[in-house]
Design an enzyme around this catalytic site. Structure first.
Site, PDB file in Angstrom:
ATOM      1  N   HIS A  17      33.486  17.009 -24.038  1.00  0.00           N
ATOM      2  CA  HIS A  17      34.420  16.981 -22.900  1.00  0.00           C
ATOM      3  C   HIS A  17      35.272  15.707 -22.945  1.00  0.00           C
ATOM      4  CE1 HIS A  17      31.192  19.452 -20.567  1.00  0.00           C
ATOM      5  NE2 HIS A  17      32.171  20.274 -20.865  1.00  0.00           N
ATOM      6  N   LYS A  41      27.552  30.213  -5.306  1.00  0.00           N
ATOM      7  CA  LYS A  41      26.526  30.318  -6.349  1.00  0.00           C
ATOM      8  C   LYS A  41      25.634  29.089  -6.293  1.00  0.00           C
ATOM      9  CE  LYS A  41      28.727  33.073  -9.933  1.00  0.00           C
ATOM     10  NZ  LYS A  41      29.278  33.030 -11.290  1.00  0.00           N
ATOM     11  N   ARG A  91      36.252  25.325 -28.704  1.00  0.00           N
ATOM     12  CA  ARG A  91      35.257  25.058 -29.741  1.00  0.00           C
ATOM     13  C   ARG A  91      35.289  26.127 -30.818  1.00  0.00           C
ATOM     14  NH1 ARG A  91      30.589  24.002 -25.386  1.00  0.00           N
ATOM     15  NH2 ARG A  91      31.611  25.876 -24.689  1.00  0.00           N
ATOM     16  N   SER A 128      26.996  21.865 -22.665  1.00  0.00           N
ATOM     17  CA  SER A 128      26.154  21.407 -21.552  1.00  0.00           C
ATOM     18  C   SER A 128      24.877  22.230 -21.476  1.00  0.00           C
ATOM     19  CB  SER A 128      26.918  21.516 -20.232  1.00  0.00           C
ATOM     20  OG  SER A 128      28.031  20.672 -20.241  1.00  0.00           O
TER      21      SER A 128
HETATM   22  O1  PNS Z   1      32.706  24.204 -18.188  1.00  0.00           O
HETATM   23  P1  PNS Z   1      32.956  25.677 -17.999  1.00  0.00           P
HETATM   24  O2  PNS Z   1      31.847  26.319 -17.205  1.00  0.00           O
HETATM   25  O3  PNS Z   1      33.236  26.390 -19.290  1.00  0.00           O
HETATM   26  O4  PNS Z   1      34.291  25.750 -17.114  1.00  0.00           O
HETATM   27  C1  PNS Z   1      34.791  26.990 -16.700  1.00  0.00           C
HETATM   28  C2  PNS Z   1      35.831  26.766 -15.608  1.00  0.00           C
HETATM   29  C3  PNS Z   1      35.246  26.027 -14.433  1.00  0.00           C
HETATM   30  C4  PNS Z   1      36.983  25.967 -16.176  1.00  0.00           C
HETATM   31  C5  PNS Z   1      36.340  28.165 -15.197  1.00  0.00           C
HETATM   32  O5  PNS Z   1      35.265  28.997 -14.912  1.00  0.00           O
HETATM   33  C6  PNS Z   1      37.228  28.092 -13.965  1.00  0.00           C
HETATM   34  O6  PNS Z   1      38.330  27.643 -14.042  1.00  0.00           O
HETATM   35  N1  PNS Z   1      36.670  28.546 -12.833  1.00  0.00           N
HETATM   36  C7  PNS Z   1      37.319  28.461 -11.550  1.00  0.00           C
HETATM   37  C8  PNS Z   1      37.785  29.852 -11.091  1.00  0.00           C
HETATM   38  C9  PNS Z   1      39.013  30.262 -11.874  1.00  0.00           C
HETATM   39  O7  PNS Z   1      40.021  29.590 -11.838  1.00  0.00           O
HETATM   40  N2  PNS Z   1      38.891  31.388 -12.613  1.00  0.00           N
HETATM   41  C10 PNS Z   1      39.909  31.877 -13.477  1.00  0.00           C
HETATM   42  C11 PNS Z   1      40.721  32.930 -12.807  1.00  0.00           C
HETATM   43  S1  PNS Z   1      42.050  33.446 -13.858  1.00  0.00           S
END
Ligand code: PNS
Length: 162
Positions: A17, A41, A91, A128
């Site tokens: 990150h 959640k 990745r 993670s």
């Molecule tokens: O570290 P991660 O879990 O891979 O991050 C995923 C994240 C948080 C970037 C992604 O799930 C996200 O943006 N979630 C917020 C809800 C959202 O914006 N969803 C996309 C709709 S198009």
């Protein structure tokens, strides 16, 4: 200078990150790290406040980097932060499939575009999820996170196991 929004779960933030943040910083000049807090959640290993604090400790004294929690859509949080662009690290090609769909949705909703940066090859295996799993067994993950995160993982697993 532009502002790049780097969203994620960051449970916890790791060196992969951090490399994405550094790439975004180099290209755009300022970065807002958005830590997803999904109230509907259950939290992951770390609470949202803990994940924000660990992200702050991971970026250390870098200038023009701020960290905050968000709920809802990443693109709404990006707009609220005044960001010009969303930056995501890739990745693998598996990452690309879902990220491309999210990028298309995000630009359609707000006009905020997404830029993908390739993860540094020597860090691309880090996630993670595996950090949580490996460290839960008492195995060192010191090569994947900053010392503050390593210490927090030890403490957290101690709490979880006690
Ligand atoms: O570290 P991660 O879990 O891979 O991050 C995923 C994240 C948080 C970037 C992604 O799930 C996200 O943006 N979630 C917020 C809800 C959202 O914006 N969803 C996309 C709709 S198009």
């Amino acid at each position: 200078m532009s502002i790049a929004f780097v969203p994620g779960s960051f449970d916890p933030m790791h060196l992969g990150h951090l490399d994405v943040v550094d790439q975004a910083l180099e290209v755009f000049g300022a970065v807002v790290i958005g830590v997803l807090h999904n109230p509907s959640k259950p939290s992951g290993l770390f609470t949202p406040d803990e994940r924000v604090a660990l992200a702050e400790q991971t970026v250390g004294d870098r200038q023009n980097v701020t960290v905050g929690a968000f709920s809802g859509l990443a693109v709404q949080a990006a707009a609220a932060a005044g960001a010009d662009i969303i930056v995501k690290g890739l990745r693998t090609t598996n990452d690309f499939d879902i990220e491309q769909q999210m990028a298309h949705n995000n630009v359609a909703l707000t006009g905020i575009r997404t830029v993908f940066v390739p993860c540094r090859p020597d860090l691309a295996y880090i996630s993670s999820r595996f950090i949580r799993e490996i460290s839960s067994q008492g195995v060192s993950i010191n090569h994947m996170v900053v010392p503050a995160v390593s210490a927090a993982l030890s403490t957290k697993h101690g709490e979880v196991n006690s």
